[in-house]
Every structure is written in structure tokens, then in C-alpha cells.
Design a protein around this motif. Structure first.
Motif, PDB file in Angstrom:
ATOM      1  N   ARG A  42       0.683  -1.219   0.048  1.00 46.81           N
ATOM      2  CA  ARG A  42       0.179   0.010   0.035  1.00 46.81           C
ATOM      3  C   ARG A  42       0.853   1.174   0.049  1.00 46.81           C
ATOM      4  NH1 ARG A  42      -1.985  -4.544   2.046  1.00 46.81           N
ATOM      5  NH2 ARG A  42      -3.917  -5.121   1.327  1.00 46.81           N
ATOM      6  N   GLY A  43       2.214   1.057  -0.218  1.00 46.87           N
ATOM      7  CA  GLY A  43       2.947   2.192  -0.206  1.00 46.87           C
ATOM      8  C   GLY A  43       3.272   2.699  -1.821  1.00 46.87           C
ATOM      9  N   ALA A  44       4.075   3.375  -2.061  1.00 44.50           N
ATOM     10  CA  ALA A  44       4.627   3.939  -3.329  1.00 44.50           C
ATOM     11  C   ALA A  44       4.924   2.914  -4.310  1.00 44.50           C
ATOM     12  CB  ALA A  44       5.489   5.032  -3.196  1.00 44.50           C
ATOM     13  N   GLY A  45       5.515   1.776  -3.663  1.00 40.56           N
ATOM     14  CA  GLY A  45       5.929   0.577  -4.738  1.00 40.56           C
ATOM     15  C   GLY A  45       4.843  -0.379  -5.005  1.00 40.56           C
ATOM     16  N   GLY A  46       3.614   0.047  -4.693  1.00 41.96           N
ATOM     17  CA  GLY A  46       2.647  -1.021  -4.635  1.00 41.96           C
ATOM     18  C   GLY A  46       1.884  -1.150  -6.192  1.00 41.96           C
ATOM     19  N   LEU A  47       2.762  -0.494  -7.158  1.00 44.32           N
ATOM     20  CA  LEU A  47       2.210  -0.537  -8.528  1.00 44.32           C
ATOM     21  C   LEU A  47       2.992  -1.361  -9.376  1.00 44.32           C
ATOM     22  CD1 LEU A  47       1.023   3.143  -9.710  1.00 44.32           C
ATOM     23  CD2 LEU A  47      -0.510   1.004  -9.329  1.00 44.32           C
ATOM     24  N   TRP A  48       2.577  -2.109 -10.344  1.00 40.81           N
ATOM     25  CA  TRP A  48       3.239  -2.807 -11.489  1.00 40.81           C
ATOM     26  C   TRP A  48       2.656  -2.459 -12.729  1.00 40.81           C
ATOM     27  CZ3 TRP A  48       1.566  -7.120 -14.295  1.00 40.81           C
ATOM     28  CH2 TRP A  48       2.594  -7.666 -15.148  1.00 40.81           C
ATOM     29  N   ARG A  49       3.349  -1.950 -13.612  1.00 47.50           N
ATOM     30  CA  ARG A  49       2.841  -1.213 -14.876  1.00 47.50           C
ATOM     31  C   ARG A  49       1.614  -0.639 -14.276  1.00 47.50           C
ATOM     32  NH1 ARG A  49       2.314  -6.785 -18.775  1.00 47.50           N
ATOM     33  NH2 ARG A  49       4.546  -7.602 -18.339  1.00 47.50           N
ATOM     34  N   GLU A  50       0.536  -0.560 -15.055  1.00 47.55           N
ATOM     35  CA  GLU A  50      -0.582   0.227 -14.362  1.00 47.55           C
ATOM     36  C   GLU A  50      -1.448  -0.308 -13.350  1.00 47.55           C
ATOM     37  OE1 GLU A  50      -2.484  -1.389 -18.358  1.00 47.55           O
ATOM     38  OE2 GLU A  50      -0.669  -1.323 -17.461  1.00 47.55           O
ATOM     39  N   TYR A  51      -1.095  -1.362 -13.001  1.00 52.23           N
ATOM     40  CA  TYR A  51      -2.058  -2.276 -11.977  1.00 52.23           C
ATOM     41  C   TYR A  51      -1.499  -2.326 -10.610  1.00 52.23           C
ATOM     42  CZ  TYR A  51      -2.734  -4.674 -16.530  1.00 52.23           C
ATOM     43  OH  TYR A  51      -3.080  -5.019 -17.705  1.00 52.23           O
ATOM     44  N   ARG A  52      -2.625  -2.185  -9.758  1.00 52.39           N
ATOM     45  CA  ARG A  52      -2.135  -2.165  -8.382  1.00 52.39           C
ATOM     46  C   ARG A  52      -1.883  -3.546  -7.838  1.00 52.39           C
ATOM     47  NH1 ARG A  52      -6.468   1.513  -7.162  1.00 52.39           N
ATOM     48  NH2 ARG A  52      -8.026  -0.200  -6.888  1.00 52.39           N
ATOM     49  N   ALA A  53      -1.011  -4.185  -7.189  1.00 56.29           N
ATOM     50  CA  ALA A  53      -0.634  -5.252  -6.637  1.00 56.29           C
ATOM     51  C   ALA A  53      -1.958  -5.881  -6.169  1.00 56.29           C
ATOM     52  CB  ALA A  53       0.459  -5.197  -5.584  1.00 56.29           C
ATOM     53  N   THR A  54      -2.382  -5.231  -5.505  1.00 61.59           N
ATOM     54  CA  THR A  54      -3.607  -6.084  -4.511  1.00 61.59           C
ATOM     55  C   THR A  54      -4.935  -6.254  -5.532  1.00 61.59           C
ATOM     56  OG1 THR A  54      -4.363  -3.866  -4.201  1.00 61.59           O
ATOM     57  CG2 THR A  54      -3.336  -5.093  -2.358  1.00 61.59           C
TER      58      THR A  54
END
Ligand code: BJW
Ligand code: ZN
Length: 252
Positions: A42-54
Motif C-alpha cells: 500500500r506504499g508508493a511501490g505498490g504499482l506494477w505497470r498500470e496495475y495495483r498489486a492488490t
């Protein structure tokens, strides 16, 4: 009392509680691995490409687009592969070695506690270095980088998936039983680096407290449980965890 005095007093109180405890339980979340370079959810690193990790950590995402989800997990395995445990992971090994009854519950799937040398680790959300067959349920360790797509089970031919717990999935019943047995009997519980929003792990600190434990939280920022726990220490796990555990006097 000034704030630094209060912090030093709380650290000394926690050190004393841990020294006196026979049964210590630790619950860790993504924050303990942040200083090793693992992105939090849930921090700044929680994005991959345009997707939220969750959004990708769900059975629905895997059913819709297994290739995308496998690319995401292969990416995360590449990121994790060179990373090393940090001072907080190492301090927990010291604690385990000197505590008669010690259990480490982790929500992390990165395997860094085991890499540090922790033995009594209970993985609530699985492990990214293991795969599980969607057909027959067979599990195996698989450290290939990347895992070629599509990965198939050698036993039954069905597709493999990461052996992790996604949103809406139940945690393993044996794992949960072990967790609650230990929550009920621990003297001290230390909750480290978790935002306290994902159930059932989020409620485990309160559960232990209701069963008599002294509960300490260590986090960079306050969480929904900070006021309820006995002590909330704000700061980096890599600094605070060694301070409350190592034999040397705490620095102020
Ligand atoms: C630092 C730091 C530094 C940073 N030092 N600190 C009851 C009520 C409402 C909803 C539910 C409920 N029971 C179940 C649900 C549904 C759902 C849920 O909880 N949803 C909420 C979001 C509302 N739970 C589930 O689905 C669970 N299943 C279940 O309970 O089954 C029965 C059931 C199902 C459905 C309905 C009802 C019952 C399963 C949860 C599985 C979670 N899976 C994931 C992905 C794992 C695989 C993967 O990694 O890909 O697990 S999601 C993700 O979140 C991951 C983490 O383990 C988990 C927790 O995250 P964590 O560790 O807290 O990380 P962050 O990023 O959130 O926080 C980091 C913290 O560290 C922050 O606080 C920072 O400040 C701090 N920090 N640097 C100290 N240096
Ligand atoms: Zn199979």
C-alpha cells in the motif's frame, strides 16, 4: 515527559517485557522487508505497470488472465531474488535463539525470514518460491527465473499457480489453527510493519491482547490498532527491532 523521554521509556518497557517473557509471538508484514528493498503493497511501490498489486493478487484476476498474473509474479520473483534479510530479520533470529517458546507469523511471501535463519516461521499467505497445481493441489518449490508460461503440473497436466493466498481465499486451516493456538498463549506479541487492513492477520494483535498478551507495534506510521495496543513504537523496523531485542542498551 518530553517525547524522546517517552520513547526511550517505552523501548525500555518493551525490552523488559521481552526479557521476562517465556512465550513470544511475532507477526510481520511487508514493512519489515521494506529496508531490504521489497516494495510494500500500500506504499508508493505498490504499482506494477498500470496495475495495483492488490488487484492482481486475486483468484478473479488469475481466472481472467493467468498470463498477466504469472508475468506479475515472475517480475516480483526477479526483484526478490537478489535481496537479503536486513537488521530486523536478523534480530528476530537472535530473539528466537534465546526465547524458550517462540513463533514467527509472517504475512510475507518473500522467504526472507528463513533466509535470515529463522526456524519457527508460519507463513500465513504462502510463499512466492512455491507453486501449487490448480488441478490436483500438489505443491513444490520452484526457483526458476522466470517460470516459463504456461506452467503445467507434471502429475496431472493442470496449470500451476503461485502458492500464495489471494484475496477472498481462505488461509490454510492448519496454519490458522497454529496461529490462533499461539496467539492464545503468548506472553508478549510484537507486530511489525503491517498496515493492519488485511484480515484475518489484522485482528491477530487484538486477539492476543484479549487473551492476556502484552502487545507491541512497530511501524513507520500509526495504524488502526496503534491506540489499542500496549505500546506503539514509530520508526524503522531495521532500527527499532534490534533496539528492543539486542543485549546492548538502547540508544536514545
Ligand atoms: C514499515 C516500514 C519500515 C513500511 N519499518 N514499518 C473481515 C472484514 C473485512 C474483510 C475481510 C474480512 N475477512 C476477510 C476479508 C477479506 C480480505 C480482507 O481482509 N480485505 C480487506 C482489504 C478489507 N481477506 C481475505 O480475503 C483473506 N481471506 C480470508 O479471510 O478468507 C475468508 C474470507 C474471505 C472473504 C470474506 C470473508 C472471509 C485473505 C487475505 C490474503 C492477502 N493476500 C495478500 C497477497 C499475498 C500474495 C502476494 O503477495 O502476491 O497478502 S494481499 C497483501 O496484503 C499481502 C500482504 O501479506 C497483505 C498485508 O499487507 P501488509 O503486510 O500489511 O503490507 P502493507 O503494504 O499494507 O503495509 C506495510 C506497512 O509497513 C505500512 O503500515 C507501513 O507504514 C509499514 N512500513 N516501511 C516499519 N521500514
Ligand atoms: Zn496437478
Amino acid at each position: 515527559m518530553s517525547r524522546p523521554d517517552q520513547v526511550a521509556k517505552n523501548i525500555e518497557l518493551v525490552r523488559e517485557k521481552i526479557r521476562q517473557a517465556r512465550r513470544v509471538l511475532v507477526l510481520t508484514g511487508a514493512g519489515i522487508s521494506a529496508e531490504s528493498g521489497v516494495p510494500t503493497f500500500r506504499g508508493a511501490g505498490g504499482l506494477w505497470r498500470e496495475y495495483r498489486a492488490t488487484d492482481l493478487a486475486t483468484p478473479e484476476a488469475f481466472a481472467r488472465n493467468p498470463q498477466l498474473v504469472w508475468e506479475f509474479y515472475n517480475y516480483r520473483r526477479q526483484v526478490l531474488a537478489p535481496l537479503k534479510p536486513n537488521a530486523a530479520h536478523m534480530a528476530l533470529v537472535t530473539l528466537e535463539n534465546r526465547t524458550p517458546d517462540f513463533v514467527l507469523l509472517t504475512q510475507n511471501i518473500d522467504g526472507l525470514h528463513q533466509a535470515a535463519g529463522s526456524r519457527a516461521v508460519v507463513e500465513l499467505h504462502g510463499n512466492i518460491w512455491w507453486v501449487r497445481c490448480c488441478g490436483c493441489g500438489r505443491k513444490s518449490e520452484d526457483r526458476r527465473l522466470p517460470i516459463p508460461y504456461p506452467p503445467y503440473c507434471e502429475a496431472c497436466g493442470a496449470m500451476l499457480r503461485p502458492d500464495v493466498v489471494w484475496f477472498g481465499e481462505s488461509l490454510d486451516s492448519h496454519v490458522l489453527q497454529t496461529a490462533y493456538d499461539n496467539l492464545e498463549r503468548c506472553d508478549v506479541m510484537v507486530v511489525i510493519g503491517t498496515s493492519g487492513v488485511v484480515q484475518p492477520a489484522a485482528s491477530m494483535g487484538l486477539y492476543a491482547q484479549q487473551h492476556g498478551a502484552f502487545v507491541v507495534e512497530i511501524n513507520l506510521e500509526p495504524t488502526p490498532y496503534s491506540r489499542a495496543f500496549n505500546v506503539s513504537l514509530l520508526g524503522k523496523a531495521g532500527e527499532l527491532v534490534p533496539q528492543i531485542i539486542e543485549e546492548s542498551p538502547p540508544s536514545s
